[in-house]
Scaffold this active site. Structure first.
Site, PDB file in Angstrom:
ATOM      1  N   ARG A 135     -10.592  16.312   7.590  1.00 16.34           N
ATOM      2  CA  ARG A 135     -11.318  16.443   6.386  1.00 16.34           C
ATOM      3  C   ARG A 135     -12.884  16.915   6.780  1.00 16.34           C
ATOM      4  O   ARG A 135     -13.111  16.416   7.842  1.00 16.34           O
ATOM      5  CB  ARG A 135     -11.599  15.335   5.357  1.00 16.34           C
ATOM      6  CG  ARG A 135     -10.388  14.830   4.778  1.00 16.34           C
ATOM      7  CD  ARG A 135     -10.744  13.786   3.755  1.00 16.34           C
ATOM      8  NE  ARG A 135      -9.470  13.065   3.373  1.00 16.34           N
ATOM      9  CZ  ARG A 135      -9.548  11.580   3.614  1.00 16.34           C
ATOM     10  NH1 ARG A 135     -10.641  11.044   3.973  1.00 16.34           N
ATOM     11  NH2 ARG A 135      -8.371  10.795   3.184  1.00 16.34           N
ATOM     12  N   HIS A 148     -12.680   3.169   0.712  1.00 18.72           N
ATOM     13  CA  HIS A 148     -12.714   2.489   1.656  1.00 18.72           C
ATOM     14  C   HIS A 148     -13.308   0.999   1.191  1.00 18.72           C
ATOM     15  O   HIS A 148     -13.798   0.242   1.828  1.00 18.72           O
ATOM     16  CB  HIS A 148     -13.296   2.902   2.878  1.00 18.72           C
ATOM     17  CG  HIS A 148     -12.681   3.965   3.525  1.00 18.72           C
ATOM     18  ND1 HIS A 148     -13.210   5.183   4.212  1.00 18.72           N
ATOM     19  CD2 HIS A 148     -11.402   4.344   4.035  1.00 18.72           C
ATOM     20  CE1 HIS A 148     -12.408   5.890   4.946  1.00 18.72           C
ATOM     21  NE2 HIS A 148     -11.119   5.344   4.571  1.00 18.72           N
ATOM     22  N   HIS A 181     -17.360   2.635   8.490  1.00 22.23           N
ATOM     23  CA  HIS A 181     -15.638   2.595   8.704  1.00 22.23           C
ATOM     24  C   HIS A 181     -15.352   4.027   9.118  1.00 22.23           C
ATOM     25  O   HIS A 181     -15.437   5.058   8.615  1.00 22.23           O
ATOM     26  CB  HIS A 181     -14.989   2.689   7.203  1.00 22.23           C
ATOM     27  CG  HIS A 181     -13.640   2.561   7.321  1.00 22.23           C
ATOM     28  ND1 HIS A 181     -12.778   1.327   6.866  1.00 22.23           N
ATOM     29  CD2 HIS A 181     -12.709   3.465   7.428  1.00 22.23           C
ATOM     30  CE1 HIS A 181     -11.570   1.652   6.908  1.00 22.23           C
ATOM     31  NE2 HIS A 181     -11.555   2.774   7.370  1.00 22.23           N
ATOM     32  N   LEU A 182     -15.013   3.924  10.293  1.00 18.92           N
ATOM     33  CA  LEU A 182     -14.710   5.077  11.326  1.00 18.92           C
ATOM     34  C   LEU A 182     -13.323   4.986  11.822  1.00 18.92           C
ATOM     35  O   LEU A 182     -12.803   4.584  12.741  1.00 18.92           O
ATOM     36  CB  LEU A 182     -15.623   5.284  12.470  1.00 18.92           C
ATOM     37  CG  LEU A 182     -17.140   5.027  12.314  1.00 18.92           C
ATOM     38  CD1 LEU A 182     -17.942   5.060  13.389  1.00 18.92           C
ATOM     39  CD2 LEU A 182     -17.836   6.110  11.114  1.00 18.92           C
ATOM     40  N   ASP A 209      -6.631  13.518  16.184  1.00 17.67           N
ATOM     41  CA  ASP A 209      -6.754  12.146  16.939  1.00 17.67           C
ATOM     42  C   ASP A 209      -7.957  12.174  17.657  1.00 17.67           C
ATOM     43  O   ASP A 209      -8.071  13.120  18.528  1.00 17.67           O
ATOM     44  CB  ASP A 209      -5.547  11.930  17.481  1.00 17.67           C
ATOM     45  CG  ASP A 209      -5.522  10.209  17.842  1.00 17.67           C
ATOM     46  OD1 ASP A 209      -4.621   9.720  17.350  1.00 17.67           O
ATOM     47  OD2 ASP A 209      -6.094   9.925  18.618  1.00 17.67           O
ATOM     48  N   PHE A 210      -8.936  11.376  17.404  1.00 19.32           N
ATOM     49  CA  PHE A 210     -10.086  11.390  18.336  1.00 19.32           C
ATOM     50  C   PHE A 210      -9.884  11.094  19.724  1.00 19.32           C
ATOM     51  O   PHE A 210     -10.760  11.259  20.472  1.00 19.32           O
ATOM     52  CB  PHE A 210     -11.195  10.207  17.511  1.00 19.32           C
ATOM     53  CG  PHE A 210     -11.873  10.836  16.573  1.00 19.32           C
ATOM     54  CD1 PHE A 210     -11.303  11.071  14.986  1.00 19.32           C
ATOM     55  CD2 PHE A 210     -13.117  11.375  16.570  1.00 19.32           C
ATOM     56  CE1 PHE A 210     -11.671  11.802  14.271  1.00 19.32           C
ATOM     57  CE2 PHE A 210     -13.660  11.811  15.376  1.00 19.32           C
ATOM     58  CZ  PHE A 210     -13.149  12.089  14.100  1.00 19.32           C
ATOM     59  N   ARG A 270      -2.722  -2.004  -3.041  1.00 19.88           N
ATOM     60  CA  ARG A 270      -3.999  -1.153  -3.083  1.00 19.88           C
ATOM     61  C   ARG A 270      -3.931   0.199  -3.954  1.00 19.88           C
ATOM     62  O   ARG A 270      -2.723   0.747  -4.095  1.00 19.88           O
ATOM     63  CB  ARG A 270      -3.964  -0.655  -1.669  1.00 19.88           C
ATOM     64  CG  ARG A 270      -5.263   0.227  -1.482  1.00 19.88           C
ATOM     65  CD  ARG A 270      -5.228   1.093  -0.178  1.00 19.88           C
ATOM     66  NE  ARG A 270      -5.971   2.070   0.027  1.00 19.88           N
ATOM     67  CZ  ARG A 270      -5.862   3.462   0.424  1.00 19.88           C
ATOM     68  NH1 ARG A 270      -4.794   3.812   0.758  1.00 19.88           N
ATOM     69  NH2 ARG A 270      -6.936   4.219   0.504  1.00 19.88           N
ATOM     70  N   GLU A 324      -8.146  -5.150   5.608  1.00 16.99           N
ATOM     71  CA  GLU A 324      -8.141  -4.686   3.961  1.00 16.99           C
ATOM     72  C   GLU A 324      -6.990  -5.571   3.431  1.00 16.99           C
ATOM     73  O   GLU A 324      -6.947  -5.768   2.032  1.00 16.99           O
ATOM     74  CB  GLU A 324      -8.004  -3.185   3.717  1.00 16.99           C
ATOM     75  CG  GLU A 324      -9.073  -2.322   4.115  1.00 16.99           C
ATOM     76  CD  GLU A 324      -9.070  -0.943   4.295  1.00 16.99           C
ATOM     77  OE1 GLU A 324      -8.479  -0.616   5.377  1.00 16.99           O
ATOM     78  OE2 GLU A 324      -9.024   0.204   3.468  1.00 16.99           O
ATOM     79  N   GLY A 342     -14.346   2.890  14.956  1.00 20.74           N
ATOM     80  CA  GLY A 342     -15.549   2.086  15.104  1.00 20.74           C
ATOM     81  C   GLY A 342     -15.112   0.915  15.854  1.00 20.74           C
ATOM     82  O   GLY A 342     -16.066   0.209  16.492  1.00 20.74           O
ATOM     83  N   GLU A 343     -14.019   0.413  15.839  1.00 21.54           N
ATOM     84  CA  GLU A 343     -13.650  -0.819  16.574  1.00 21.54           C
ATOM     85  C   GLU A 343     -13.322  -0.694  18.136  1.00 21.54           C
ATOM     86  O   GLU A 343     -13.437  -1.528  18.749  1.00 21.54           O
ATOM     87  CB  GLU A 343     -12.286  -1.557  15.821  1.00 21.54           C
ATOM     88  CG  GLU A 343     -12.636  -2.098  14.487  1.00 21.54           C
ATOM     89  CD  GLU A 343     -11.354  -2.423  13.672  1.00 21.54           C
ATOM     90  OE1 GLU A 343     -10.158  -2.778  14.509  1.00 21.54           O
ATOM     91  OE2 GLU A 343     -11.211  -2.434  12.444  1.00 21.54           O
ATOM     92  N   ASN A 344     -12.666   0.493  18.296  1.00 26.66           N
ATOM     93  CA  ASN A 344     -12.037   0.668  19.690  1.00 26.66           C
ATOM     94  C   ASN A 344     -12.951   1.487  20.806  1.00 26.66           C
ATOM     95  O   ASN A 344     -12.548   1.467  21.753  1.00 26.66           O
ATOM     96  CB  ASN A 344     -10.748   1.267  19.424  1.00 26.66           C
ATOM     97  CG  ASN A 344      -9.677   0.259  18.940  1.00 26.66           C
ATOM     98  OD1 ASN A 344      -9.582  -0.747  19.349  1.00 26.66           O
ATOM     99  ND2 ASN A 344      -9.187   0.928  17.930  1.00 26.66           N
ATOM    100  N   ASN A 348       0.783  -1.114  -0.030  1.00 24.27           N
ATOM    101  CA  ASN A 348       0.047  -0.098  -0.038  1.00 24.27           C
ATOM    102  C   ASN A 348       0.856   1.177   0.128  1.00 24.27           C
ATOM    103  O   ASN A 348       1.172   1.712   0.955  1.00 24.27           O
ATOM    104  CB  ASN A 348      -0.832  -0.088   1.170  1.00 24.27           C
ATOM    105  CG  ASN A 348      -1.772   1.066   1.337  1.00 24.27           C
ATOM    106  OD1 ASN A 348      -1.903   2.186   0.425  1.00 24.27           O
ATOM    107  ND2 ASN A 348      -2.768   1.086   2.284  1.00 24.27           N
TER     108      ASN A 348
HETATM  109  P1  AMP Z   1      -7.594   4.579  11.362  1.00 21.98           P
HETATM  110  O1  AMP Z   1      -7.431   5.420  10.424  1.00 21.98           O
HETATM  111  O2  AMP Z   1      -8.674   3.257  11.144  1.00 21.98           O
HETATM  112  O3  AMP Z   1      -6.067   3.867  11.852  1.00 21.98           O
HETATM  113  O4  AMP Z   1      -7.991   5.183  12.891  1.00 21.98           O
HETATM  114  C1  AMP Z   1      -7.299   5.938  13.378  1.00 21.98           C
HETATM  115  C2  AMP Z   1      -8.503   6.903  14.349  1.00 21.98           C
HETATM  116  O5  AMP Z   1      -8.871   5.906  15.346  1.00 21.98           O
HETATM  117  C3  AMP Z   1      -7.542   7.796  15.153  1.00 21.98           C
HETATM  118  O6  AMP Z   1      -8.279   9.023  15.118  1.00 21.98           O
HETATM  119  C4  AMP Z   1      -7.441   7.155  16.399  1.00 21.98           C
HETATM  120  O7  AMP Z   1      -7.424   8.279  17.715  1.00 21.98           O
HETATM  121  C5  AMP Z   1      -8.860   6.369  16.629  1.00 21.98           C
HETATM  122  N1  AMP Z   1      -8.889   5.362  17.661  1.00 21.98           N
HETATM  123  C6  AMP Z   1      -7.890   4.590  17.754  1.00 21.98           C
HETATM  124  N2  AMP Z   1      -7.958   3.717  18.797  1.00 21.98           N
HETATM  125  C7  AMP Z   1      -8.891   4.414  19.381  1.00 21.98           C
HETATM  126  C8  AMP Z   1      -9.536   4.244  20.851  1.00 21.98           C
HETATM  127  N3  AMP Z   1      -9.103   3.305  21.633  1.00 21.98           N
HETATM  128  N4  AMP Z   1     -10.565   5.117  21.331  1.00 21.98           N
HETATM  129  C9  AMP Z   1     -10.797   6.156  20.305  1.00 21.98           C
HETATM  130  N5  AMP Z   1     -10.388   6.421  19.176  1.00 21.98           N
HETATM  131  C10 AMP Z   1      -9.398   5.383  18.761  1.00 21.98           C
END
Ligand code: AMP
Length: 397
Positions: A240, A180, A207-208, A282-283, A91, A383, A332-334, A7
């Protein structure tokens, strides 16, 4: 069979080498700062510690050459000869309307990837560089292109057309493509399995991550998705802006005296969570700030959850109902907090979640609550595995 998955970004390259006999990842890694001072390779052989190599890497050819050296290295390598690699899956971001599925790379395919440079200016040139580097360094080994846009090509015109003068669609292919796709394909397929493989299914996949998108998937085929001509469309992301009133673009350009490239950079790199909070894309950072009383972080996260719930509501109507909502990717996963808040908006559709199961992570999880009319799933996306599987399937044809 061993498959290498690559990728390429504009200055980075991620890779994974799979043994497809058991879907095992033999090694994975990341090359950063290609063509920039400080180039380095982080290589992790399965079951061993990460090793970091710092050396100048002027281009993707040199980066891939270094990856190959490390894959056969007596100390950190995982194969004894490159001839063990049967194929390489790449990819590719944008396949425009031309690719509805993955394909073996030929001169014609490369020409079309080149034709799509305008639509994916940051990724497509890098993706092609990766393909050409592999052709040069592993002659005779087939390269397979897996497009981010391909899975969305089943959308009907009413979902993919924009209400602009029709000539722009004809002249420049201006329409919704969606991205995605490999992730939406992987998790929707898994969700359908978790539903027991019914003949008909209505699934909404969220996909978050740093970039985010949602897709409405009917009987395994996408009928609508949030991203558009480019990955800028949809809802608030890390940097974005997602959908905004299009009139804001010329308005701000005039007010701030901005060029098209400058406003593009603002919308792609300086907006979203970063733009709203003025802190971070970063969330996790935003959540921490919100918990410490930061009002703008709270606003940004409220907006994120609300916008996602609105799209899910829209796709519920587009699908004519919904069997399952899937959450995947970094957030979405975490993050159970975001999932719970989004699902709270969906109570009017009969969604109920199991609060305890919503705390779990790291596996496919059904966190549907008792009496819920719609299933809610957490499905970690993969992916790379999907790209490796497509590659294997095409090699076996
Ligand atoms: P990705 O682009 O799929 O790698 O996702 C990155 C985003 O997932 C970043 O904004 C991270 O802050 C968020 N992220 C990863 N782990 C966590 C978590 N445990 N809680 C909240 N957000 C998370």
């Amino acid at each position: 069979m061993k498959i290498l998955v690559i990728n390429c970004g504009s200055s980075s390259l991620k890779y994974q080498l799979y043994n497809m006999d058991n879907n095992e990842v033999l090694a994975k890694g990341l090359v950063e700062r290609i063509g920039i001072e400080g180039s380095n390779l982080q290589h992790t052989p399965a079951g061993k510690d990460k090793v970091v190599f710092e050396q100048p890497l002027a281009n993707h050819d040199e980066a891939i050459k270094l990856v190959m050296e490390k894959l056969v290295d007596p100390e950190c390598g995982v194969i004894s000869d490159l001839s063990e690699i049967n194929g390489v899956g790449h990819r590719v971001l944008h396949g425009s309307k031309y690719f509805t599925e993955s394909c073996v790379v030929t001169d014609e395919v490369k020409e079309v990837v080149r034709k799509c440079f305008d639509l994916g200016p940051l990724h497509n040139p890098a993706n092609l560089m990766g393909i050409e580097a592999c052709e040069k360094l592993m002659p005779g080994v087939p390269n397979i292109a897996v497009f981010d846009t391909a899975f969305h090509q089943t959308m009907p015109p009413k979902a993919y057309m924009y209400a602009l003068p029709y000539e722009y669609y004809e002249k420049y292919d201006v329409r919704r493509y969606g991205f995605h796709g490999t992730s939406h394909r992987y998790v929707s397929k898994r969700a359908i399995e978790m539903l027991g493989n019914p003949e008909h299914s209505k699934v909404i996949t969220c996909h978050l991550g740093n970039g985010s998108s949602i897709a409405a998937v009917k009987d395994g085929k996408v009928i609508d998705t949030t991203m558009g001509l480019t990955p800028l469309a949809g809802f608030e992301m890390g940097t974005r802006c997602g959908d905004i009133d299009p009139a804001i673009v010329p308005y701000l350009m005039k007010k701030e005296n901005l060029t098209p490239d400058e406003i593009d950079t603002i919308m792609n790199k300086k907006s979203g969570l970063l733009g709203l909070t003025g802190r971070s894309s970063d969330f996790r950072d935003a959540e921490e700030a919100m918990n410490n009383g930061d009002e703008r972080a709270k606003l940004a996260l409220d907006m994120f959850r609300y916008q996602i719930a609105k799209f899910i509501g829209a796709y519920y109507v587009a699908l004519g109902g919904c069997d399952a909502i899937v959450f995947t990717a970094g957030i979405g996963e975490n993050n159970g907090g975001h999932r719970a808040a989004i699902c709270e908006y969906l109570e009017c559709l009969g969604v109920k979640i199991d609060a305890e199961k919503n705390k779990l992570r790291g596996a496919d999880i059904d966190f549907t609550g008792e009496g819920s009319k719609i299933k809610t799933f957490i499905i970690p996306t993969d992916e790379e595995l999907m790209i490796a599987q497509d590659t294997m399937e095409l090699l076996n044809k």
